[in-house]
Scaffold this active site. Sequence first.
Site, mmCIF file in Angstrom:
data_model
loop_
_atom_site.group_PDB
_atom_site.id
_atom_site.type_symbol
_atom_site.label_atom_id
_atom_site.label_comp_id
_atom_site.label_asym_id
_atom_site.label_seq_id
_atom_site.Cartn_x
_atom_site.Cartn_y
_atom_site.Cartn_z
ATOM 1 N N HIS A 232 3.479 -7.316 0.430
ATOM 2 C CA HIS A 232 3.070 -8.040 1.464
ATOM 3 C C HIS A 232 3.821 -9.280 1.733
ATOM 4 O O HIS A 232 4.398 -10.104 0.657
ATOM 5 C CB HIS A 232 1.541 -8.533 1.161
ATOM 6 N N ASP B 255 0.659 -1.299 0.158
ATOM 7 C CA ASP B 255 -0.014 -0.222 0.038
ATOM 8 C C ASP B 255 0.824 1.308 0.086
ATOM 9 O O ASP B 255 0.133 2.365 0.300
ATOM 10 C CB ASP B 255 -0.823 0.172 1.139
ATOM 11 N N LYS C 287 3.825 1.243 -5.126
ATOM 12 C CA LYS C 287 4.675 0.917 -5.965
ATOM 13 C C LYS C 287 3.959 0.678 -7.483
ATOM 14 O O LYS C 287 4.385 1.292 -8.413
ATOM 15 C CB LYS C 287 5.273 -0.589 -5.407
ATOM 16 N N THR C 288 2.801 0.149 -7.390
ATOM 17 C CA THR C 288 2.214 -0.167 -8.676
ATOM 18 C C THR C 288 1.613 1.228 -9.070
ATOM 19 O O THR C 288 1.424 1.475 -10.482
ATOM 20 C CB THR C 288 0.998 -1.152 -8.485
#
Length: 172
Positions: free
Chosen positions: A66, A13, A16-17
């Site tokens: 994660h 969260d 990055k994306t």
Amino acid sequence: MRSLLVGTAGHVDHGKTALVRALTGIDCDRLEEEKRRGITLDLGFAHLAGAHADSAAISFIDVPGHERFLHNALAGLGGVRLLLLVVAADEGIRPQTREHLEIAELLELPALIVALNKIDAVDAETAGLAELELADLLTGTRFSGAPIFPVSALTGEGVAAFFFLLVRQAGA
């Protein structure tokens, strides 16, 4: 044409994306479950294109942040030449931030840059403190003195300048 393979790393969260999407226009989260849960579960791939990228081929491997998907992250980081460590300004250094930095050291990745993301969510003082904490975290590692670049994947602030940093890095 020069080429650069960039791997992402950082706490879940922290964006990055979203940052890769802001840079490339490509959403690396391709699985339905990733879109539904809003987290990266598997490796995603993107590349830079456009007028200023024609002198360098820059590709991204977006890895999960994660801890339960660390094995996927490790699979993607093996061949990268530059690690893009993404840290959210509103949360700062988190457990996966530290773990991904340790992995980068163990893999002896050649270079690292830090994107201090989500600067739109904090005031200048908070962003400055987050930057100091990051510099302190990097001290004593092989990445001491790595550039820390404030950006907002949401608003686009700093993204263009960060793009040019990557193009310059590809030429190194």
